[in-house]
Design a protein around this motif. Structure first.
Motif: not given
Length: 181
Positions: A36-43, A53-65
């Motif tokens: 699995p690879k996490l894609i989001s708008q920004e690094q 309720t806020p939970a965990d944070t997860f690192p982005v692997d690939v930006t949308l760009a």
């Protein structure tokens, strides 16, 4: 294993992702031998929630760009009201989802994650489910909405959909089957 050598994209916004709808499918993909690879708008990191309720944070692997449907074998769209609402407002996310559909690659969506499918105009003539508040949006976009724990539509691309975290066992089973097929 069913997904050996397959890379699966998880597309999310910067915050508001329903944590279980990200982590449980992620675990299912990993356990089936996929990557699995996490894609989001920004690094950086994205913020998940347990409902409100806020939970965990997860690192982005690939930006949308930098993301391309060609680099992946399937796409997961996790839910969360804020997540689904944000993702559909990013033109690059809408284009990416459309590219997956146009390439005939499987897409799995749960809860509010499907708003971007409506925005990409890829649900017309399809049958799916979601959190109940999205049913009118899907119907207005030309889809048939059903209230079931999981719906698999094998149209031009396989579309696996579920309603909520309680549906995750069925959702995960069907997404692994779709991505492995």
């Amino acid at each position: 294993m069913a997904l050996d050598g397959k890379t699966i994209a998880f597309l999310v916004g910067p915050e508001g992702i329903e944590q279980a709808e990200l982590t449980e499918p992620w675990k299912a993909v990993t356990e089936a031998g996929g990557t699995p690879k996490l894609i989001s708008q920004e690094q950086g990191e994205v913020q998940a929630f347990n409902h409100l309720t806020p939970a965990d944070t997860f690192p982005v692997d690939v930006t949308l760009a930098d993301a391309s449907a060609d680099a992946f074998d399937g796409l997961v769209l996790p839910g969360g009201v804020a997540n689904g609402d944000q993702v559909r407002t990013f033109p690059e996310a809408v284009s990416l989802v459309k590219a997956f559909a146009d390439a005939g690659k499987p897409i799995a969506v749960i809860c509010h994650g499907g708003w971007v499918l409506v925005e990409a105009d890829v649900v017309r003539g399809r049958t799916l489910t979601s959190w109940p508040s999205l049913q009118t949006d899907y119907r207005n976009a030309g889809a048939t909405w059903q209230d079931q724990e999981v719906v698999v539509d094998d149209g031009p691309f396989t579309l696996v959909s579920s309603r909520k975290p309680d549906d995750l066992p069925a959702f995960n089973r069907e997404l692994v089957a779709a991505f492995g097929g």
